[in-house]
Write a protein that holds these residues in place. Structure first.
Motif, PDB file in Angstrom:
ATOM      1  N   THR A  94       0.829  -1.203   0.000  1.00 37.38           N
ATOM      2  CA  THR A  94       0.000   0.000   0.000  1.00 37.38           C
ATOM      3  C   THR A  94       0.866   1.256   0.000  1.00 37.38           C
ATOM      4  O   THR A  94       2.020   1.242   0.447  1.00 37.38           O
ATOM      5  N   LEU A  95       0.279   2.337  -0.497  1.00 41.43           N
ATOM      6  CA  LEU A  95       0.949   3.631  -0.465  1.00 41.43           C
ATOM      7  C   LEU A  95       1.024   4.136   0.978  1.00 41.43           C
ATOM      8  O   LEU A  95       0.084   3.957   1.752  1.00 41.43           O
ATOM      9  N   SER A  96       2.106   4.782   1.302  1.00 40.81           N
ATOM     10  CA  SER A  96       2.221   5.410   2.608  1.00 40.81           C
ATOM     11  C   SER A  96       1.401   6.699   2.613  1.00 40.81           C
ATOM     12  O   SER A  96       1.150   7.302   1.563  1.00 40.81           O
ATOM     13  N   PRO A  97       0.960   7.153   3.791  1.00 44.76           N
ATOM     14  CA  PRO A  97       0.244   8.439   3.847  1.00 44.76           C
ATOM     15  C   PRO A  97       1.041   9.586   3.246  1.00 44.76           C
ATOM     16  O   PRO A  97       0.459  10.492   2.644  1.00 44.76           O
ATOM     17  N   ALA A  98       2.365   9.534   3.382  1.00 43.64           N
ATOM     18  CA  ALA A  98       3.203  10.607   2.824  1.00 43.64           C
ATOM     19  C   ALA A  98       3.109  10.636   1.300  1.00 43.64           C
ATOM     20  O   ALA A  98       3.026  11.714   0.694  1.00 43.64           O
TER      21      ALA A  98
ATOM     22  N   VAL B  33       0.591   9.471  -0.536  1.00 46.18           N
ATOM     23  CA  VAL B  33      -0.760   9.932  -0.888  1.00 46.18           C
ATOM     24  C   VAL B  33      -0.835  11.450  -0.774  1.00 46.18           C
ATOM     25  O   VAL B  33      -1.384  12.135  -1.644  1.00 46.18           O
ATOM     26  N   SER B  34      -0.251  12.002   0.290  1.00 48.60           N
ATOM     27  CA  SER B  34      -0.247  13.446   0.488  1.00 48.60           C
ATOM     28  C   SER B  34       0.521  14.159  -0.615  1.00 48.60           C
ATOM     29  O   SER B  34       0.178  15.288  -0.992  1.00 48.60           O
ATOM     30  N   ASP B  35       1.537  13.497  -1.154  1.00 44.04           N
ATOM     31  CA  ASP B  35       2.335  14.085  -2.236  1.00 44.04           C
ATOM     32  C   ASP B  35       1.668  13.964  -3.603  1.00 44.04           C
ATOM     33  O   ASP B  35       2.257  14.358  -4.611  1.00 44.04           O
TER      34      ASP B  35
ATOM     35  N   PRO C 258     -12.844  10.340   0.101  1.00 46.18           N
ATOM     36  CA  PRO C 258     -12.463   8.923   0.188  1.00 46.18           C
ATOM     37  C   PRO C 258     -13.670   8.058   0.466  1.00 46.18           C
ATOM     38  O   PRO C 258     -14.625   8.497   1.127  1.00 46.18           O
TER      39      PRO C 258
ATOM     40  N   ASN D 242      -9.428   0.034  -1.389  1.00 46.08           N
ATOM     41  CA  ASN D 242      -9.456   1.491  -1.255  1.00 46.08           C
ATOM     42  C   ASN D 242      -8.724   2.202  -2.381  1.00 46.08           C
ATOM     43  O   ASN D 242      -8.602   3.431  -2.373  1.00 46.08           O
TER      44      ASN D 242
ATOM     45  N   GLN E 294      -5.601   2.275  -2.989  1.00 47.72           N
ATOM     46  CA  GLN E 294      -4.283   2.793  -2.616  1.00 47.72           C
ATOM     47  C   GLN E 294      -3.260   1.678  -2.411  1.00 47.72           C
ATOM     48  O   GLN E 294      -2.289   1.837  -1.681  1.00 47.72           O
TER      49      GLN E 294
END
Length: 566
Positions: free
Chosen positions: A149-153, A155-157, A325, A189, A191
């Protein structure tokens, strides 16, 4: 259709995107190239790698996805090859590898596809498409599954998952035989990427699987980005195709999208316990013309009607705000009830019904040979059951509820095969410190009659369950990294665990996510619980008061028994 096929083979026509003045000039351009191995004819275990052409790399194109196709019956080889690699290769390639089925020599070919794209805007010189690759490997285990999965960082980027793939172990590369990948698809989801593998037909084995994802974003140098009223961003969505009817060589194809670019897609096949007698062989998973294809084939010489389901990841570039989301969906991990010595499933019907009423998928595991065998062998059979349940449910972990010897078998499973597949382990009247058999006691009589513990040679289980045995000592030495939530429910009215304190588990208290202390050992008749309750050893599996504790333990809450529960 011809124009769409030419779009797939050549440069896609540029499309202009609505939005701000800057975004209206963004061009999103994609192309696909293939590579076959061997170039002609057939070869053992063929591997093809399709690369983004060098001139395209120099023009700013980046790899975003790809696909794999292998030969099969009717398509140049005698049998279907096992697709063991269909995943990103380095930064600019996509690999596709076929392997021989179990015990079958099968020269074949493999064909890899790589899709590459470029984002540009003449008014924003620094605008470009930027991608990264992540992977996660699990196993060796039966029917392994992996999700990256993608990290929150990230996704934020602004990164979005555009494609993904799976690698599985095969002969001389992690397992005895080639493992079948039966699911390769975007996470629920959007991601991440999920991969599920399954045993070859009639050949259970430990194997590995690795999930990989490609995530991309529209990148602009900060100085230029600061001058834009709205920044262009990559937005992706997943569209499900139609599930094929049950048939030999099932196929599912998603037609080309009306808008956006098709960058990747998923493929889900039936397998043992989930739509077919055996795992289908994935023989095509990737772009087919302007569509996305998911095709399967039967194992060698085994008629195996099954199903296929394709999905596609479609992306475009927009300045519109991202959609909210999707609501989080919490799915409870399945429960496996591990019965006690000589205990049939009927003893646990009430427990099963209560668990199902609380929303759990429930399976029952009967101890092999009624529990009168080496406990390590029983734990091995339990490992197969766990792998099967995980495969059929798609869960990452199970909850184990072990009654009596079933609790010791469950803990032996954790000791022998590791804790990573278990969320909670709840025991009912299990002798965690072993059993104490006094001369002339009822327990000695039962051990003689039921277990033949006076026989020569003495059955292994007779020694293994004794207080101070090597097995008891082994399972009580747990690593500090063990993440399982343990609960031991005990009764003072237990004629098998005597004294009842031999049912106490050591070093098992936990703290839940809310910071609450969770006491592992719960005595039904404790002064702070239900001291007047008369439940005995067998009744622990059906008693309502005890179930109130099981429910709380599965929810990782402090156990406070409901003394009025029926």
């Amino acid at each position: 259709m011809k124009s769409m096929q030419s779009t797939y083979l050549g440069l896609a026509a540029a499309f202009l995107l609505a939005g701000s003045t800057a975004a209206a000039q963004v061009t999103f351009d994609c192309q696909t190239t293939q590579a076959r191995a061997p170039a002609s004819g057939l070869a053992a275990n063929p591997k093809a790698v399709a690369m983004v052409p060098l001139d395209k790399q120099q023009q700013g194109y980046v790899r975003v996805g790809g696909g794999c196709e292998v030969s099969r019956f009717g398509f140049d080889s005698v049998h279907a090859a096992v697709m063991v690699q269909n995943a990103p290769d380095g930064e600019q390639g996509w690999r596709c590898k076929g392997a021989d089925p179990a015990f079958v020599s099968n020269p074949a070919w493999a064909k890899a596809s790589v899709t590459y794209c470029k984002a540009s805007d003449p008014s924003i010189s620094s605008l470009r498409l930027q991608c990264t690759t992540l992977s996660k490997k699990t196993g060796p285990s039966r029917n392994p599954a992996a999700e990256v999965t993608l990290s929150p960082a990230l996704v934020s980027d602004g990164y979005a998952v555009v494609s993904g793939g799976c690698d599985s172990s095969h002969a001389l590369n992690g397992s005895v035989h080639a493992e079948n990948v039966v699911i390769s698809k975007p996470s629920a989801n959007g991601q991440g990427w999920f991969c599920q593998a399954a045993d070859p037909p009639n050949n259970g084995q430990d194997a590995t699987v690795e999930a990989s994802l490609v995530a991309c974003r529209v990148a602009i140098d900060p100085t230029q980005a600061a001058t834009l009223p709205s920044k262009p961003a990559l937005r992706c969505s997943v569209t499900q195709g139609m599930k094929s009817p049950v048939s030999s060589y099932p196929k599912s194809i998603v037609p080309p999208p009306v808008t956006g670019k098709m960058l990747g897609g998923g493929c889900e096949l039936s397998y043992a316990g989930n739509g077919s007698a055996h795992a289908e062989f994935m023989v095509q998973h990737g772009p087919q013309g302007s569509s996305w294809a998911c095709l399967a084939a039967d194992p060698p010489a085994i008629p195996n009607p099954g199903t296929a389901l394709a999905s596609v990841v479609t992306c475009d570039i927009t300045t519109a705000p991202p959609p909210p989301p999707p609501p989080a969906v919490t799915q409870k991990n399945p429960v496996i009830i591990v019965g006690g010595t000589m205990a049939g499933e009927f003893l646990y019907w009430l427990l099963e019904a209560r668990l199902r009423a609380d929303g759990y998928t429930v399976e029952f595991f009967e101890l092999p040979e009624l529990g009168l065998i080496d406990i390590h062998k029983g734990a091995q059979q339990l490992s197969y059951k766990v792998a099967d349940v995980l495969l059929r449910t798609g869960a990452q972990k199970v909850n184990l509820i072990g009654h009596s010897q079933g609790g010791i078998t469950s803990r032996t499973y954790v000791h022998d095969y590791g804790p990573n597949s278990v969320e909670s382990l709840i025991t009912l009247g299990s002798p965690h410190q072993g059993v104490n058999i006094e001369k002339g006691s009822m327990l000695e009589l039962l051990a003689t009659v039921l277990f033949s513990c006076q026989a020569t040679p003495q059955p292994a289980v007779c020694q293994q369950l004794l207080h101070g045995s090597s097995l008891i000592n082994e399972i009580n030495l747990r690593p500090a990294s063990d993440p399982i939530y343990y609960t031991s429910l005990l009764t003072t009215n237990d004629i098998f665990v005597t004294p009842y304190t031999f049912g106490i588990m050591a070093n098992c208290d936990r703290t839940n996510a809310a910071g609450q202390a969770l006491k592992c050992n719960v005595l039904v008749q404790d002064k702070d619980q239900c001291p007047a309750n008369l439940v005995d050893h067998v009744g622990l599996a059906s008693n309502g008061v005890v179930y109130s504790g099981i429910r709380q333990a599965l929810e990782h809450k402090p156990v406070r028994l409901d003394c009025s529960a029926l």
